[in-house]
Design a protein around this motif. Structure first.
Motif, PDB file in Angstrom:
ATOM      1  N   SER A  13      -7.996  32.903  42.102  1.00  0.00           N
ATOM      2  CA  SER A  13      -8.028  33.716  43.323  1.00  0.00           C
ATOM      3  C   SER A  13      -7.509  32.867  44.484  1.00  0.00           C
ATOM      4  CB  SER A  13      -9.481  34.126  43.615  1.00  0.00           C
ATOM      5  OG  SER A  13     -10.185  32.964  44.045  1.00  0.00           O
ATOM      6  N   PHE A  14      -7.171  33.487  45.601  1.00  0.00           N
ATOM      7  CA  PHE A  14      -6.679  32.737  46.761  1.00  0.00           C
ATOM      8  C   PHE A  14      -7.754  31.785  47.274  1.00  0.00           C
ATOM      9  CE2 PHE A  14      -2.546  34.324  47.259  1.00  0.00           C
ATOM     10  CZ  PHE A  14      -2.548  35.672  46.902  1.00  0.00           C
ATOM     11  N   GLU A  15      -9.002  32.192  47.188  1.00  0.00           N
ATOM     12  CA  GLU A  15     -10.094  31.303  47.648  1.00  0.00           C
ATOM     13  C   GLU A  15     -10.158  30.085  46.741  1.00  0.00           C
ATOM     14  OE1 GLU A  15     -10.162  34.574  47.582  1.00  0.00           O
ATOM     15  OE2 GLU A  15     -10.092  34.648  49.778  1.00  0.00           O
ATOM     16  N   GLU A  16     -10.027  30.294  45.441  1.00  0.00           N
ATOM     17  CA  GLU A  16     -10.048  29.145  44.510  1.00  0.00           C
ATOM     18  C   GLU A  16      -8.838  28.240  44.774  1.00  0.00           C
ATOM     19  OE1 GLU A  16     -10.045  31.563  41.019  1.00  0.00           O
ATOM     20  OE2 GLU A  16     -12.162  31.188  40.546  1.00  0.00           O
ATOM     21  N   LEU A  17      -7.689  28.894  45.016  1.00  0.00           N
ATOM     22  CA  LEU A  17      -6.470  28.107  45.291  1.00  0.00           C
ATOM     23  C   LEU A  17      -6.663  27.274  46.565  1.00  0.00           C
ATOM     24  CD1 LEU A  17      -3.887  30.915  44.522  1.00  0.00           C
ATOM     25  CD2 LEU A  17      -4.069  28.759  43.247  1.00  0.00           C
ATOM     26  N   ALA A  18      -7.295  27.889  47.556  1.00  0.00           N
ATOM     27  CA  ALA A  18      -7.502  27.192  48.841  1.00  0.00           C
ATOM     28  C   ALA A  18      -8.449  26.002  48.666  1.00  0.00           C
ATOM     29  CB  ALA A  18      -8.055  28.175  49.875  1.00  0.00           C
ATOM     30  N   HIS A  19      -9.487  26.212  47.891  1.00  0.00           N
ATOM     31  CA  HIS A  19     -10.418  25.078  47.675  1.00  0.00           C
ATOM     32  C   HIS A  19      -9.724  23.968  46.882  1.00  0.00           C
ATOM     33  CE1 HIS A  19     -14.109  26.359  49.579  1.00  0.00           C
ATOM     34  NE2 HIS A  19     -13.855  27.604  49.157  1.00  0.00           N
ATOM     35  N   ARG A  20      -8.848  24.350  45.977  1.00  0.00           N
ATOM     36  CA  ARG A  20      -8.074  23.331  45.258  1.00  0.00           C
ATOM     37  C   ARG A  20      -7.187  22.568  46.227  1.00  0.00           C
ATOM     38  NH1 ARG A  20      -5.629  21.854  40.175  1.00  0.00           N
ATOM     39  NH2 ARG A  20      -4.563  19.897  40.762  1.00  0.00           N
ATOM     40  N   CYS A  21      -6.636  23.250  47.219  1.00  0.00           N
ATOM     41  CA  CYS A  21      -5.814  22.560  48.243  1.00  0.00           C
ATOM     42  C   CYS A  21      -6.658  21.522  48.977  1.00  0.00           C
ATOM     43  CB  CYS A  21      -5.257  23.563  49.247  1.00  0.00           C
ATOM     44  SG  CYS A  21      -3.909  24.580  48.639  1.00  0.00           S
ATOM     45  N   LEU A  22      -7.874  21.885  49.335  1.00  0.00           N
ATOM     46  CA  LEU A  22      -8.747  20.928  50.050  1.00  0.00           C
ATOM     47  C   LEU A  22      -9.058  19.727  49.151  1.00  0.00           C
ATOM     48  CD1 LEU A  22     -11.232  23.384  51.815  1.00  0.00           C
ATOM     49  CD2 LEU A  22      -9.400  22.043  52.895  1.00  0.00           C
ATOM     50  N   GLU A  23      -9.303  19.995  47.870  1.00  0.00           N
ATOM     51  CA  GLU A  23      -9.574  18.889  46.928  1.00  0.00           C
ATOM     52  C   GLU A  23      -8.345  17.976  46.813  1.00  0.00           C
ATOM     53  OE1 GLU A  23     -12.186  21.958  44.210  1.00  0.00           O
ATOM     54  OE2 GLU A  23     -10.521  20.850  43.254  1.00  0.00           O
ATOM     55  N   ASP A  24      -7.174  18.604  46.719  1.00  0.00           N
ATOM     56  CA  ASP A  24      -5.946  17.794  46.587  1.00  0.00           C
ATOM     57  C   ASP A  24      -5.725  16.944  47.843  1.00  0.00           C
ATOM     58  OD1 ASP A  24      -5.646  19.030  44.170  1.00  0.00           O
ATOM     59  OD2 ASP A  24      -3.912  20.259  44.746  1.00  0.00           O
ATOM     60  N   CYS A  25      -5.966  17.538  49.010  1.00  0.00           N
ATOM     61  CA  CYS A  25      -5.804  16.769  50.265  1.00  0.00           C
ATOM     62  C   CYS A  25      -6.775  15.591  50.293  1.00  0.00           C
ATOM     63  CB  CYS A  25      -6.035  17.671  51.481  1.00  0.00           C
ATOM     64  SG  CYS A  25      -4.719  18.856  51.772  1.00  0.00           S
ATOM     65  N   ALA A  26      -7.982  15.821  49.808  1.00  0.00           N
ATOM     66  CA  ALA A  26      -8.979  14.730  49.785  1.00  0.00           C
ATOM     67  C   ALA A  26      -8.534  13.635  48.816  1.00  0.00           C
ATOM     68  CB  ALA A  26     -10.349  15.282  49.393  1.00  0.00           C
ATOM     69  N   ALA A  27      -8.005  14.045  47.675  1.00  0.00           N
ATOM     70  CA  ALA A  27      -7.558  13.057  46.674  1.00  0.00           C
ATOM     71  C   ALA A  27      -6.381  12.243  47.228  1.00  0.00           C
ATOM     72  CB  ALA A  27      -7.143  13.776  45.393  1.00  0.00           C
ATOM     73  N   LEU A  28      -5.464  12.891  47.917  1.00  0.00           N
ATOM     74  CA  LEU A  28      -4.305  12.158  48.455  1.00  0.00           C
ATOM     75  C   LEU A  28      -4.724  11.300  49.651  1.00  0.00           C
ATOM     76  CD1 LEU A  28      -1.391  14.771  48.115  1.00  0.00           C
ATOM     77  CD2 LEU A  28      -2.220  13.071  46.473  1.00  0.00           C
ATOM     78  N   ALA A  29      -5.749  11.744  50.376  1.00  0.00           N
ATOM     79  CA  ALA A  29      -6.229  10.953  51.527  1.00  0.00           C
ATOM     80  C   ALA A  29      -6.788   9.602  51.082  1.00  0.00           C
ATOM     81  CB  ALA A  29      -7.293  11.726  52.297  1.00  0.00           C
ATOM     82  N   ASP A  30      -7.268   9.546  49.832  1.00  0.00           N
ATOM     83  CA  ASP A  30      -7.809   8.275  49.320  1.00  0.00           C
ATOM     84  C   ASP A  30      -6.701   7.249  49.115  1.00  0.00           C
ATOM     85  OD1 ASP A  30     -10.382   9.809  47.224  1.00  0.00           O
ATOM     86  OD2 ASP A  30     -10.342   9.224  49.349  1.00  0.00           O
ATOM     87  N   GLN A  31      -5.450   7.722  49.070  1.00  0.00           N
ATOM     88  CA  GLN A  31      -4.329   6.778  48.829  1.00  0.00           C
ATOM     89  C   GLN A  31      -3.843   6.258  50.191  1.00  0.00           C
ATOM     90  OE1 GLN A  31      -4.284   6.129  45.816  1.00  0.00           O
ATOM     91  NE2 GLN A  31      -5.456   7.945  45.233  1.00  0.00           N
ATOM     92  N   SER A  32      -4.468   5.171  50.624  1.00  0.00           N
ATOM     93  CA  SER A  32      -4.211   4.686  51.984  1.00  0.00           C
ATOM     94  C   SER A  32      -4.022   3.164  51.974  1.00  0.00           C
ATOM     95  CB  SER A  32      -5.403   5.041  52.882  1.00  0.00           C
ATOM     96  OG  SER A  32      -5.273   4.392  54.141  1.00  0.00           O
ATOM     97  N   GLU A  33      -3.275   2.668  52.947  1.00  0.00           N
ATOM     98  CA  GLU A  33      -3.097   1.214  53.103  1.00  0.00           C
ATOM     99  C   GLU A  33      -4.349   0.586  53.709  1.00  0.00           C
ATOM    100  OE1 GLU A  33       0.793   0.359  55.057  1.00  0.00           O
ATOM    101  OE2 GLU A  33       1.272   2.410  54.491  1.00  0.00           O
ATOM    102  N   TRP A  34      -5.240   1.443  54.188  1.00  0.00           N
ATOM    103  CA  TRP A  34      -6.469   0.949  54.818  1.00  0.00           C
ATOM    104  C   TRP A  34      -7.660   1.245  53.925  1.00  0.00           C
ATOM    105  CZ3 TRP A  34      -5.946   3.387  60.411  1.00  0.00           C
ATOM    106  CH2 TRP A  34      -4.986   2.670  61.135  1.00  0.00           C
ATOM    107  N   HIS A  35      -8.709   0.414  53.996  1.00  0.00           N
ATOM    108  CA  HIS A  35      -9.958   0.739  53.291  1.00  0.00           C
ATOM    109  C   HIS A  35     -10.717   1.830  54.047  1.00  0.00           C
ATOM    110  CE1 HIS A  35      -9.363  -2.351  50.332  1.00  0.00           C
ATOM    111  NE2 HIS A  35      -9.221  -3.281  51.266  1.00  0.00           N
ATOM    112  N   GLU A  36     -10.652   1.718  55.379  1.00  0.00           N
ATOM    113  CA  GLU A  36     -11.342   2.727  56.211  1.00  0.00           C
ATOM    114  C   GLU A  36     -10.284   3.546  56.939  1.00  0.00           C
ATOM    115  OE1 GLU A  36     -14.899   1.833  54.970  1.00  0.00           O
ATOM    116  OE2 GLU A  36     -14.720   3.199  56.686  1.00  0.00           O
ATOM    117  N   GLY A  37     -10.188   4.814  56.719  1.00  0.00           N
ATOM    118  CA  GLY A  37      -9.188   5.600  57.449  1.00  0.00           C
ATOM    119  C   GLY A  37      -7.890   5.721  56.665  1.00  0.00           C
ATOM    120  N   ILE A  38      -6.990   6.537  57.201  1.00  0.00           N
ATOM    121  CA  ILE A  38      -5.764   6.871  56.468  1.00  0.00           C
ATOM    122  C   ILE A  38      -4.549   6.278  57.167  1.00  0.00           C
ATOM    123  CG2 ILE A  38      -4.292   8.759  55.628  1.00  0.00           C
ATOM    124  CD1 ILE A  38      -6.756  10.584  55.706  1.00  0.00           C
TER     125      ILE A  38
END
Ligand code: HGY
Ligand code: MN
Ligand code: MN
Length: 424
Positions: A13-38
């Motif tokens: 559903s679009f709601e499931e797709l949207a929550h997957r987008c938030l999960e993906d953004c969180a997963a990509l946010a972990d890939q950072s040059e910094w330990h704290e922050g993006i």
């Protein structure tokens, strides 16, 4: 209009797709040059990790993934006909320091969610989801490198630019396993592209004040990015009389105040000094050299250029007053860009097909769409940002608004397909 068939049983559903987008953004946010922050700069190690993660998601969707020689990550949802035209979507994967999770990245993962929402539907065009490699311009002070490559406007001269560590762009691209000299072949031909639509968070408060989930961008404000310098004479902080000093920092400080005043006085203008480098930057020496950035935006190019010119004149006046030198080291201009009327109308129609009211609005922020519009029919879908905060860790977005944005994007694609199929 295509009847808005709810996603087939094989699509979420679009709601499931949207929550997957938030999960993906969180997963990509972990890939950072910094330990704290993006912080994820052009072709950095975290960008390599983002590519790997995203390519796994693309593989799950049956998409063909590739990285072009400017470092753009491109996933193709292929049509049955190899020679089919292409619909482009996506946004940038690089970030400013201290970024939020959604600037750029949300538009990219919404492109993947679009593919997910289409299941096995056969379309008369490929859909290429692009993760642009360098939109912010942090590492080499040159924004939109990825979209310059896609539009065939990448200047190989830029390869000699150096980052803060002294690495050349050429060596960084080669270090990523890419071939800089092949960047010109990364360009798409206008004849093969139907349109580019970039989903992006609004980064402002217009949608939230209008209490609407999505917007369709009318135009992107032009921007001038300059680097200027005040040059005085160093001296002993304790022995040099207060007058006549040639203090570069006093002059610079006066000008920064004038920049802010200009931004306030000129309606629709945004003027910012975000970077300052003071030499020798020690407490007991009068500063002899101050380098400043100027970022000035306005939807009217004439007003923007006039404001920049007036600020440079004011700087020259301050330089005479303080007996220092004022130099413009670099000036990058990007004109204001109108989005494509036909595609905009189609997006408004898609929103209406979804029983949604989309708001027409201007973007003060720059985007890859600003470059893409020089070569392909281009438009943008904005997703509401409840507090309008961006380039800040508190940047946020609601799943329900992402779902509405996805609904519009998918409906636009289905209407486009129906139009092509019915025209035979
Ligand atoms: O600066 C901008 O407008 C964008 O975030 N690159
Ligand atoms: Mn940004
Ligand atoms: Mn952005």
């Amino acid at each position: 209009m295509t009847t808005l068939s709810p996603p087939a049983s094989d699509t979420p559903s679009f709601e499931e797709l949207a929550h997957r987008c938030l999960e993906d953004c969180a997963a990509l946010a972990d890939q950072s040059e910094w330990h704290e922050g993006i912080l994820r700069q052009y072709l950095s190690l975290p960008m390599k990790a983002v590519h790997e993660l995203s390519q796994n998601w693309m593989a799950e969707l049956g998409m063909e993934a590739r990285v072009d020689d400017a470092g753009n990550l491109i996933g193709r949802r292929a049509s049955a006909a190899a020679s089919a035209p292409i619909v482009l979507t996506g946004s940038h994967l690089d970030t400013v320091p201290g970024a939020g999770k959604y600037d750029g990245v949300l538009g990219f993962v919404m492109g993947l969610a679009l593919a997910r929402s289409l299941g096995t539907a056969e379309l008369p065009f490929h859909i290429d989801v692009i993760g642009f490699s360098e939109e912010e311009g942090v590492r080499f002070s040159k924004p939109y490198l990825g979209s310059h490559a896609i539009t065939g406007t990448f200047d190989l001269e830029w390869l000699s630019r150096r980052d803060a560590s002294g690495f050349s762009m050429k060596s960084v691209i080669e270090g990523f396993g890419l071939v800089p000299q092949r960047i010109p072949s990364a360009a798409y031909r206008p004849s093969e592209v139907i349109a580019f639509v970039e989903p992006h968070i609004e980064q402002g408060v217009v949608l939230s004040r209008a209490d609407l989930p999505v917007g369709v961008v009318e135009a992107i404000a032009g921007q001038t990015r300059a680097l200027v310098q005040f040059v005085g004479i160093a001296g002993h902080a304790g022995t040099t009389p207060m007058y006549p000093r040639q203090d570069a920092l006093v002059a610079a400080a006066s000008w920064i105040t004038e920049v802010s005043r200009r931004g306030c006085e000129v309606t629709g203008c945004r003027a910012t000094v975000g970077y300052a480098d003071v030499s020798p930057n020690v407490r007991n020496v009068i500063p002899d050299r101050v380098t400043l950035s100027l970022d000035l935006r306005h939807i009217d190019d004439g007003i923007r250029k006039q404001s920049v010119g007036q600020l440079f004149d004011i700087a020259r006046g301050i330089a005479v007053r303080d007996n220092v030198e004022f130099v413009v080291l670099e000036k990058q201009e990007q004109s204001g860009v109108a989005m494509d009327d036909v595609i905009r109308k189609q997006l408004f129609q898609a929103a209406s097909d979804c029983d949604l009211e989309a708001l027409d609005l201007i973007s003060g922020a720059g985007h890859d769409a600003g470059l893409m519009a020089s070569r392909f029919p281009t438009a943008m879908i904005f997703i509401r940002q409840p507090r309008g905060i961006s380039h800040h860790p508190d940047e946020d977005v609601e799943a329900s608004d992402i779902a509405e944005g996805l609904r519009v994007l998918r409906q636009w694609v289905l209407n486009l397909a129906e139009g092509i199929n019915s025209n035979g």
